[in-house]
Design a protein around this motif. Structure first.
Motif, PDB file in Angstrom:
ATOM      1  N   PRO A  48       1.129  -1.345  -0.491  1.00 26.69           N
ATOM      2  CA  PRO A  48       0.255   0.258   0.318  1.00 26.69           C
ATOM      3  C   PRO A  48       1.210   0.705   0.226  1.00 26.69           C
ATOM      4  N   ALA A  49       0.279   2.476  -0.144  1.00 21.59           N
ATOM      5  CA  ALA A  49       1.127   3.574  -0.086  1.00 21.59           C
ATOM      6  C   ALA A  49       1.945   3.441   1.614  1.00 21.59           C
ATOM      7  N   LEU A  50       2.313   4.426   1.316  1.00 16.01           N
ATOM      8  CA  LEU A  50       3.402   3.882   2.256  1.00 16.01           C
ATOM      9  C   LEU A  50       2.550   5.151   3.273  1.00 16.01           C
ATOM     10  N   GLU A  51       2.345   6.329   3.591  1.00 18.49           N
ATOM     11  CA  GLU A  51       1.256   7.134   4.066  1.00 18.49           C
ATOM     12  C   GLU A  51       0.271   5.970   4.917  1.00 18.49           C
ATOM     13  N   THR A  52       0.024   5.349   4.312  1.00 16.97           N
ATOM     14  CA  THR A  52      -1.738   4.300   4.806  1.00 16.97           C
ATOM     15  C   THR A  52      -1.247   2.991   5.715  1.00 16.97           C
ATOM     16  N   LEU A  53       0.487   3.093   5.912  1.00 15.28           N
ATOM     17  CA  LEU A  53       0.867   1.687   6.637  1.00 15.28           C
ATOM     18  C   LEU A  53      -0.268   1.709   8.451  1.00 15.28           C
ATOM     19  N   SER A  54      -0.384   0.988   9.118  1.00 14.58           N
ATOM     20  CA  SER A  54      -1.137   0.778  10.151  1.00 14.58           C
ATOM     21  C   SER A  54      -0.461  -0.689  10.648  1.00 14.58           C
ATOM     22  N   PRO A  55      -0.584  -1.327  11.653  1.00 17.56           N
ATOM     23  CA  PRO A  55       0.215  -2.155  12.348  1.00 17.56           C
ATOM     24  C   PRO A  55      -1.179  -3.062  11.341  1.00 17.56           C
ATOM     25  N   GLU A  56      -2.623  -2.881  11.188  1.00 14.94           N
ATOM     26  CA  GLU A  56      -3.540  -4.277  10.574  1.00 14.94           C
ATOM     27  C   GLU A  56      -2.614  -4.719   9.267  1.00 14.94           C
ATOM     28  N   THR A  78      14.250   5.574  -2.662  1.00 11.08           N
ATOM     29  CA  THR A  78      15.053   6.341  -1.405  1.00 11.08           C
ATOM     30  C   THR A  78      14.222   6.098  -0.169  1.00 11.08           C
ATOM     31  N   MET A  79      15.143   6.249   1.070  1.00  7.49           N
ATOM     32  CA  MET A  79      14.613   6.166   2.188  1.00  7.49           C
ATOM     33  C   MET A  79      13.470   7.398   2.662  1.00  7.49           C
ATOM     34  N   GLN A  80      12.739   6.465   3.495  1.00  9.47           N
ATOM     35  CA  GLN A  80      11.371   7.446   3.288  1.00  9.47           C
ATOM     36  C   GLN A  80      10.425   7.237   4.664  1.00  9.47           C
ATOM     37  N   ARG A  81      10.274   8.237   5.593  1.00  9.84           N
ATOM     38  CA  ARG A  81       9.625   8.100   6.766  1.00  9.84           C
ATOM     39  C   ARG A  81       8.422   7.655   7.199  1.00  9.84           C
ATOM     40  N   PRO A  82       8.023   6.392   7.392  1.00  5.11           N
ATOM     41  CA  PRO A  82       6.327   5.918   7.094  1.00  5.11           C
ATOM     42  C   PRO A  82       6.169   6.960   9.064  1.00  5.11           C
ATOM     43  N   ALA A  83       4.375   6.726   9.172  1.00  2.00           N
ATOM     44  CA  ALA A  83       3.673   7.470   9.808  1.00  2.00           C
ATOM     45  C   ALA A  83       4.491   7.876  10.732  1.00  2.00           C
ATOM     46  N   PRO A  84       4.806   8.779  12.358  1.00  2.00           N
ATOM     47  CA  PRO A  84       5.227   8.945  13.137  1.00  2.00           C
ATOM     48  C   PRO A  84       4.375   7.595  14.696  1.00  2.00           C
ATOM     49  N   ALA A  85       2.553   7.761  13.883  1.00  2.00           N
ATOM     50  CA  ALA A  85       1.735   7.681  14.255  1.00  2.00           C
ATOM     51  C   ALA A  85       1.740   5.702  14.143  1.00  2.00           C
ATOM     52  N   PHE A  86       1.847   4.929  13.314  1.00  2.00           N
ATOM     53  CA  PHE A  86       2.673   4.098  12.787  1.00  2.00           C
ATOM     54  C   PHE A  86       3.681   3.100  13.332  1.00  2.00           C
ATOM     55  N   GLU A  91       5.488   0.441  18.453  1.00  2.00           N
ATOM     56  CA  GLU A  91       6.646   0.278  19.501  1.00  2.00           C
ATOM     57  C   GLU A  91       5.545  -0.276  20.870  1.00  2.00           C
ATOM     58  N   ALA A  92       4.467   0.196  21.045  1.00  2.00           N
ATOM     59  CA  ALA A  92       3.732   0.002  21.941  1.00  2.00           C
ATOM     60  C   ALA A  92       3.430  -1.487  22.113  1.00  2.00           C
ATOM     61  N   ILE A  95       7.620  -3.895  19.407  1.00  2.00           N
ATOM     62  CA  ILE A  95       8.239  -4.114  18.097  1.00  2.00           C
ATOM     63  C   ILE A  95       8.354  -2.810  17.529  1.00  2.00           C
ATOM     64  N   GLY A  96      10.333  -2.896  17.449  1.00  2.00           N
ATOM     65  CA  GLY A  96      10.819  -1.917  16.603  1.00  2.00           C
ATOM     66  C   GLY A  96      10.277  -1.543  15.183  1.00  2.00           C
ATOM     67  N   VAL A  97      10.914  -0.861  14.682  1.00  2.00           N
ATOM     68  CA  VAL A  97      10.578  -0.199  13.447  1.00  2.00           C
ATOM     69  C   VAL A  97      12.147   0.758  12.727  1.00  2.00           C
ATOM     70  N   GLU A  98      12.650  -0.691  11.280  1.00  2.00           N
ATOM     71  CA  GLU A  98      14.085   0.099  11.307  1.00  2.00           C
ATOM     72  C   GLU A  98      13.383   0.726   9.645  1.00  2.00           C
ATOM     73  N   ALA A  99      13.596   1.888   9.295  1.00  2.00           N
ATOM     74  CA  ALA A  99      13.004   2.352   7.629  1.00  2.00           C
ATOM     75  C   ALA A  99      14.323   2.769   7.142  1.00  2.00           C
ATOM     76  N   MET A 100      13.979   2.185   5.971  1.00  2.00           N
ATOM     77  CA  MET A 100      15.487   2.331   5.311  1.00  2.00           C
ATOM     78  C   MET A 100      15.052   2.472   3.286  1.00  2.00           C
ATOM     79  N   ASP A 101      15.933   2.679   2.828  1.00  2.00           N
ATOM     80  CA  ASP A 101      15.373   2.288   1.079  1.00  2.00           C
ATOM     81  C   ASP A 101      16.080   0.681   1.125  1.00  2.00           C
TER      82      ASP A 101
END
Length: 126
Positions: A48-56, A78-86, A91-92, A95-101
């Motif tokens: 999906p579009a990166l900005e629409t990512l959710s835990p689901e 390219t490296m893009q940052r997922p939404a901080p809420a995601f 993390e709650a 599970i950590g998130v490591e984003a990179m290209d």
């Protein structure tokens, strides 16, 4: 690009190009345009579009046992940052998130699995 195989078990990303990721898992060999990967399995991913990512978006991927240390997120060419809420939502759950290209994520998968780390990955197309 060719990637040297890791000593960890399970599926290995052995190369990548604009056409997709080359994966080997035992006698299985396949090419995936976008993929999700765990220490035990690999699957084609309709990313999906990166900005629409959710835990689901990753319910099955994150439900493996034991729980993964983190999600290795390859964000494309390219490296893009997922939404901080995601990131906060994962993390709650511990599970950590490591984003990179995605090129770096494919290489990191080999290194992390070679170290025996229990991680999952989702790689967008290049």
């Amino acid at each position: 690009m060719q990637i040297e195989s890791a000593s960890g078990t399970g599926p290995a990303i052995t190369g990548f190009s604009a056409k997709g990721y080359k994966v080997e898992a035992g006698s299985f060999r396949g090419v995936y345009r976008a993929l999700t990967i765990t220490p035990d399995a690999v699957a084609e991913w309709d990313a999906p579009a990166l900005e629409t990512l959710s835990p689901e978006s990753f319910a099955d991927l994150l439900a493996i046992d034991p729980r993964p240390e983190f999600l290795l997120l390859g964000t494309g060419a390219t490296m893009q940052r997922p939404a901080p809420a995601f990131i906060r939502a994962l993390e709650a759950r511990g599970i950590g998130v490591e984003a990179m290209d995605s090129r770096a994520a494919a290489r990191a998968w080999a290194v992390l699995r070679g170290e025996g780390r229990w991680v999952v990955g989702a790689l967008y197309p290049l």
